[in-house]
Write a protein that holds these residues in place. Structure first.
Motif, PDB file in Angstrom:
ATOM      1  N   ASN A   1       3.989  -2.698  -9.408  1.00 28.71           N
ATOM      2  CA  ASN A   1       2.851  -2.363 -10.154  1.00 28.71           C
ATOM      3  C   ASN A   1       1.643  -3.640 -10.289  1.00 28.71           C
ATOM      4  OD1 ASN A   1       2.448   0.263 -10.677  1.00 28.71           O
ATOM      5  ND2 ASN A   1       3.573   0.127 -12.745  1.00 28.71           N
ATOM      6  N   TYR A   2       2.445  -4.858 -10.692  1.00 28.31           N
ATOM      7  CA  TYR A   2       1.506  -5.918 -10.727  1.00 28.31           C
ATOM      8  C   TYR A   2       1.172  -6.231  -9.340  1.00 28.31           C
ATOM      9  CZ  TYR A   2       0.404 -10.638 -11.113  1.00 28.31           C
ATOM     10  OH  TYR A   2      -0.373 -12.150 -10.801  1.00 28.31           O
ATOM     11  N   ILE A   3       2.091  -6.484  -8.531  1.00 30.28           N
ATOM     12  CA  ILE A   3       1.597  -6.903  -6.903  1.00 30.28           C
ATOM     13  C   ILE A   3       0.458  -6.079  -6.291  1.00 30.28           C
ATOM     14  CG2 ILE A   3       2.503  -7.095  -4.430  1.00 30.28           C
ATOM     15  CD1 ILE A   3       5.106  -8.075  -5.863  1.00 30.28           C
ATOM     16  N   LYS A   4       0.546  -4.853  -6.630  1.00 22.33           N
ATOM     17  CA  LYS A   4      -0.390  -3.900  -6.183  1.00 22.33           C
ATOM     18  C   LYS A   4      -1.853  -3.836  -6.978  1.00 22.33           C
ATOM     19  CE  LYS A   4      -1.394   0.794  -4.292  1.00 22.33           C
ATOM     20  NZ  LYS A   4      -0.596   2.038  -3.828  1.00 22.33           N
ATOM     21  N   ASP A   5      -1.674  -3.721  -8.197  1.00 28.07           N
ATOM     22  CA  ASP A   5      -2.949  -3.104  -9.225  1.00 28.07           C
ATOM     23  C   ASP A   5      -2.970  -4.180 -10.044  1.00 28.07           C
ATOM     24  OD1 ASP A   5      -3.155  -0.676  -7.711  1.00 28.07           O
ATOM     25  OD2 ASP A   5      -1.451   0.213  -8.990  1.00 28.07           O
ATOM     26  N   GLY A   6      -2.172  -5.127 -10.174  1.00 27.71           N
ATOM     27  CA  GLY A   6      -2.470  -6.403 -11.203  1.00 27.71           C
ATOM     28  C   GLY A   6      -2.095  -5.701 -12.647  1.00 27.71           C
ATOM     29  N   TYR A   7      -1.222  -4.744 -12.743  1.00 30.79           N
ATOM     30  CA  TYR A   7      -1.036  -4.252 -14.226  1.00 30.79           C
ATOM     31  C   TYR A   7       0.359  -4.648 -14.603  1.00 30.79           C
ATOM     32  CZ  TYR A   7       0.364  -0.648 -17.548  1.00 30.79           C
ATOM     33  OH  TYR A   7       0.975  -0.253 -18.693  1.00 30.79           O
ATOM     34  N   ILE A   8       0.452  -4.864 -15.784  1.00 32.45           N
ATOM     35  CA  ILE A   8       1.862  -5.260 -16.461  1.00 32.45           C
ATOM     36  C   ILE A   8       2.028  -4.800 -17.675  1.00 32.45           C
ATOM     37  CG2 ILE A   8       3.397  -7.433 -17.238  1.00 32.45           C
ATOM     38  CD1 ILE A   8       1.618  -9.074 -15.383  1.00 32.45           C
TER      39      ILE A   8
ATOM     40  N   ASN B   1       0.776  -1.033  -0.009  1.00 31.71           N
ATOM     41  CA  ASN B   1      -0.100  -0.007  -0.018  1.00 31.71           C
ATOM     42  C   ASN B   1       0.879   1.015   0.054  1.00 31.71           C
ATOM     43  OD1 ASN B   1      -2.462  -1.541  -0.110  1.00 31.71           O
ATOM     44  ND2 ASN B   1      -2.578  -1.485   2.267  1.00 31.71           N
ATOM     45  N   GLN B   2       2.119   1.276   0.195  1.00 36.21           N
ATOM     46  CA  GLN B   2       3.068   2.584   0.480  1.00 36.21           C
ATOM     47  C   GLN B   2       3.673   2.664  -0.864  1.00 36.21           C
ATOM     48  OE1 GLN B   2       3.089   3.654   3.531  1.00 36.21           O
ATOM     49  NE2 GLN B   2       4.327   5.671   2.726  1.00 36.21           N
ATOM     50  N   PHE B   3       3.480   1.591  -2.066  1.00 37.69           N
ATOM     51  CA  PHE B   3       3.943   2.251  -2.975  1.00 37.69           C
ATOM     52  C   PHE B   3       2.987   2.995  -4.121  1.00 37.69           C
ATOM     53  CE2 PHE B   3       4.297   0.945  -7.813  1.00 37.69           C
ATOM     54  CZ  PHE B   3       5.708   1.345  -7.966  1.00 37.69           C
ATOM     55  N   ASN B   4       3.686   4.241  -4.557  1.00 32.46           N
ATOM     56  CA  ASN B   4       2.907   4.954  -5.224  1.00 32.46           C
ATOM     57  C   ASN B   4       3.685   5.619  -6.329  1.00 32.46           C
ATOM     58  OD1 ASN B   4       0.023   5.083  -4.059  1.00 32.46           O
ATOM     59  ND2 ASN B   4       1.314   5.500  -2.298  1.00 32.46           N
ATOM     60  N   GLU B   5       4.739   4.867  -6.600  1.00 32.11           N
ATOM     61  CA  GLU B   5       5.554   5.407  -7.645  1.00 32.11           C
ATOM     62  C   GLU B   5       5.433   5.280  -9.112  1.00 32.11           C
ATOM     63  OE1 GLU B   5       8.239   7.412  -6.377  1.00 32.11           O
ATOM     64  OE2 GLU B   5       7.580   6.701  -4.306  1.00 32.11           O
TER      65      GLU B   5
END
Length: 305
Positions: A188-195, A173-177
């Motif tokens: 990006n993948y672990i938090k939002d499922g984006y690749i 949850n602390q990742f916003n880069e």
């Protein structure tokens, strides 16, 4: 163009990444994180992977060994837990004991890496990735202790970090880069499922091919969606109870005034938060031991609420 929908990492690591055909995905994450080529030889099944009444909260999601025969634990934690740090220490200690037999030479003690992916907030700190090692430093000189070991007729320098476990805490949850590095693309993948479509990051290329939502069977999709719903409900219950508790504590503190009243009100609010959390989680049918881990209350106290 609509972005491809991928299976969330927490589901994949529990259900799919134990399959040897999918080892390359997890190997990629560990290679990026540990900054060395990791090749998983096998997934080790042990007591820590089993769910028993007394030990189920120490479930290790994935336990692997690398080319140096060192052990890597990967665990995904979705909801907050009061004694989380104590639990991961216990998990590492238990893993070490499981892989040395009674009477074995201590040289056979395994080096363990504990990788913990946390989907909840814990404490302060602005970074999303923390790394912990053991070192011995001089109390008065502040120098680093190294130990010489006689090996094949020569002396080789060792330090404690080469022997003692290492811990990685990934605070999702602390990742916003903006993803510019391999570890940020993984986040990006672990938090939002984006690749990214053009990713070249180890493991993510394989994930793009193997973890597409559209490839799931109807039965798998149902189980997957039920899992996501359960997580949303659980987090909503905990967050609602937390907010209610703080609001009530704030009101009581304001009524009693100044620092003494605020302190007492916050203390009461924290207790009310736990009580509300217990009531709501019991209503959802949560296990009493799980509630105890979340709230810090004893099973007997919970049973009386």
């Amino acid at each position: 163009m609509v972005s491809e929908k991928y299976i969330h990492f927490d589901w994949a690591v529990k259900r799919m990444l134990r399959d040897k055909a999918n080892f390359d995905i997890l190997e990629g994450l560990l290679t990026v994180l540990l900054e060395e080529k990791i090749t998983i030889k096998e997934i080790l099944e042990s007591e820590s992977n089993q769910e028993s009444y007394d030990d189920k909260f120490n479930r290790v999601d994935v336990k692997a060994i690398n080319s140096k025969d060192e052990i890597i634990i990967v665990e995904v934690q979705l909801s907050r837990e009061v004694y989380f740090l104590e639990r991961i220490l216990y998990g590492v200690s238990k893993t070490i004991c499981e892989h040395i037999s009674l009477g074995d030479d201590y040289k056979n003690v395994k080096k363990v890496y504990s990788v913990n992916i946390l989907y909840f907030d814990m404490g302060s700190g602005s970074d999303y990735l923390y790394h912990g090692t053991t070192e011995f430093t001089g109390v008065f000189t502040n120098d680093k202790l190294t130990v010489s070991r006689k090996y094949l007729g020569s002396f080789r320098k060792w330090d404690a970090s080469a022997i003692f476990p290492e811990y990685y805490l990934i605070r999702v949850n602390q990742f916003n880069e903006l993803a510019k590095t391999p570890i940020e693309e993984w986040m990006n993948y672990i938090k939002d499922g984006y690749i990214k479509d053009d990713t070249t990051v180890p493991g993510l290329q394989a994930a793009r091919e193997k973890l597409k939502y559209i490839q799931m069977t109807p039965e798998e999709r149902l189980a997957y969606e039920n899992h996501l719903d359960a997580i949303r409900i659980q987090n909503d219950v905990i967050n609602t109870a937390k907010n209610d508790g703080w609001e009530e504590g704030w009101e009581q503190g304001m009524e009693k005034g100044m620092e003494k009243g605020m302190a007492k009100g916050m203390e009461q609010g924290a207790l009310n938060e736990k009580i509300e959390t217990v009531k709501k989680m019991k209503a959802l049918g949560a296990d009493l031991s799980f509630i105890a881990n979340v709230t810090g209350l004893t099973v007997d106290e919970i049973d009386k609420i």
